[in-house]
Design a protein around this motif. Structure first.
Motif, short mmCIF file in Angstrom:
data_model
loop_
_atom_site.label_atom_id
_atom_site.label_comp_id
_atom_site.label_asym_id
_atom_site.label_seq_id
_atom_site.Cartn_x
_atom_site.Cartn_y
_atom_site.Cartn_z
N HIS A 1 -22.55 -23.42 -15.68
CA HIS A 1 -22.30 -24.52 -16.61
C HIS A 1 -23.19 -24.42 -17.84
O HIS A 1 -23.02 -25.16 -18.81
N ARG B 1 -16.27 -24.87 -9.80
CA ARG B 1 -15.90 -25.28 -8.44
C ARG B 1 -16.95 -26.26 -7.93
O ARG B 1 -18.12 -25.94 -7.82
N LYS B 2 -16.51 -27.47 -7.61
CA LYS B 2 -17.46 -28.53 -7.26
C LYS B 2 -17.66 -28.66 -5.74
O LYS B 2 -16.85 -28.20 -4.94
N SER C 1 -17.96 -31.01 -2.51
CA SER C 1 -17.54 -32.31 -2.01
C SER C 1 -18.67 -32.92 -1.18
O SER C 1 -18.87 -32.57 -0.01
N ASN D 1 -19.11 -35.73 0.23
CA ASN D 1 -18.79 -36.58 1.38
C ASN D 1 -17.97 -35.90 2.47
O ASN D 1 -17.68 -36.53 3.49
N ASN E 1 -19.88 -43.08 2.94
CA ASN E 1 -19.80 -42.14 1.81
C ASN E 1 -20.80 -42.45 0.70
O ASN E 1 -21.14 -43.60 0.45
N GLY F 1 -22.33 -42.01 -5.66
CA GLY F 1 -22.74 -41.39 -6.91
C GLY F 1 -24.18 -40.93 -6.87
O GLY F 1 -24.88 -41.06 -5.85
N TYR G 1 -22.05 -30.09 -10.50
CA TYR G 1 -21.43 -29.49 -9.33
C TYR G 1 -21.02 -30.49 -8.22
O TYR G 1 -20.33 -30.10 -7.29
N LEU G 2 -21.42 -31.73 -8.35
CA LEU G 2 -21.17 -32.68 -7.27
C LEU G 2 -19.90 -33.49 -7.49
O LEU G 2 -19.64 -33.99 -8.57
N ASP G 3 -19.13 -33.59 -6.43
CA ASP G 3 -17.90 -34.37 -6.43
C ASP G 3 -18.05 -35.45 -5.36
O ASP G 3 -18.23 -35.13 -4.18
N TYR G 4 -17.97 -36.74 -5.76
CA TYR G 4 -18.22 -37.84 -4.82
C TYR G 4 -16.92 -38.47 -4.28
O TYR G 4 -16.97 -39.49 -3.63
N ARG G 5 -15.81 -37.85 -4.54
CA ARG G 5 -14.54 -38.43 -4.06
C ARG G 5 -14.40 -38.28 -2.56
O ARG G 5 -14.93 -37.36 -1.96
#
Length: 218
Positions: free
Chosen positions: A127, A155-156, A158, A160, A190, A193, A214-218
């Motif tokens: 990045h 590419r993130k 996940s 959770n 979960n 953020g 890089y972090l995805d919190y979905r």
């Protein structure tokens, strides 16, 4: 047949022995080590490089006298190939370039190209160009050959859903941080953020800054 035909006086015998000794010495000099190697000998070899060739020297060792002798020398001609280097017309996309493109850049050979690609895969994509300096041994002069575009998305991770082992694979997450994330999910659900991660003692502000893309919190 008279025995006189086979009689040699003292001088004749001396001359004959001298001639025999000379013949043996000449044979050894002209044909060194052509006789079978005694069982007391063992072989070893070395490979030395000279421009466009390799010279292989084979040695034998007399284990009784504890001395090494050269048995043979073989010169191997090697055709060397080089990847043409040139300054690129425009910088390359760091996340889109493959090994074939990387090795065309000045200062980048197959080893550096492999390190860049391996670290890019571990991260999920670069990045920031300065991340190249996180690769051990890579000179900072190489950064000028690259740019980052939106061609290849990062590419993130996940946060959770990934297991401890999967989280741990990212270069910016150590074992204790991965464990803290998993334990938080198990106890409280979960993670919504980065604010929740900031309350964990395992994460510093610098850690969260590096991880943010890089972090995805979905």
């Amino acid at each position: 047949m008279s025995k006189d035909h086979f009689y040699f006086n003292r001088n004749d015998r001396i001359v004959a022995l001298v001639l025999l000794a000379v013949a043996v010495v000449v044979n050894i000099v002209l044909n060194p080590w052509k006789t079978p190697v005694p069982e007391t000998f063992v072989e070893a070899d070395s490979l030395s490089y000279v421009p466009d060739t390799f010279k292989r020297t084979i040695y034998i060792r007399d284990t009784v006298r504890r001395k090494w002798y050269i048995w043979d020398t073989v010169v191997i001609t090697k055709t060397l190939s080089y990847t043409a280097k040139s300054n690129p017309v425009s910088p390359l996309d760091l996340n889109a370039s493959d090994s074939a493109l990387l090795v065309t850049l000045p200062g980048i050979g197959p080893a550096y190209a492999a390190r860049i690609l391996r670290y890019r895969e571990q991260l999920g994509g670069f990045h920031d160009i300065s991340q190249l300096m996180e690769i051990e041994g890579l000179p900072d002069s190489l950064m000028k050959w690259f740019v980052l575009t939106d061609t290849v998305p990062i590419r993130k991770i996940s946060v959770n859903t990934l297991s401890l082992a999967q989280l741990r694979r990212h270069p910016y997450i150590d074992f204790y941080q991965a464990r803290a994330i998993v334990e938080y999910r198990q106890e409280r659900g979960n993670i919504k953020g980065p604010d929740q991660l900031s309350f964990m003692e395992e994460f510093t502000d610098r850690d969260l800054e590096r991880l943010a893309p890089y972090l995805d919190y979905r």
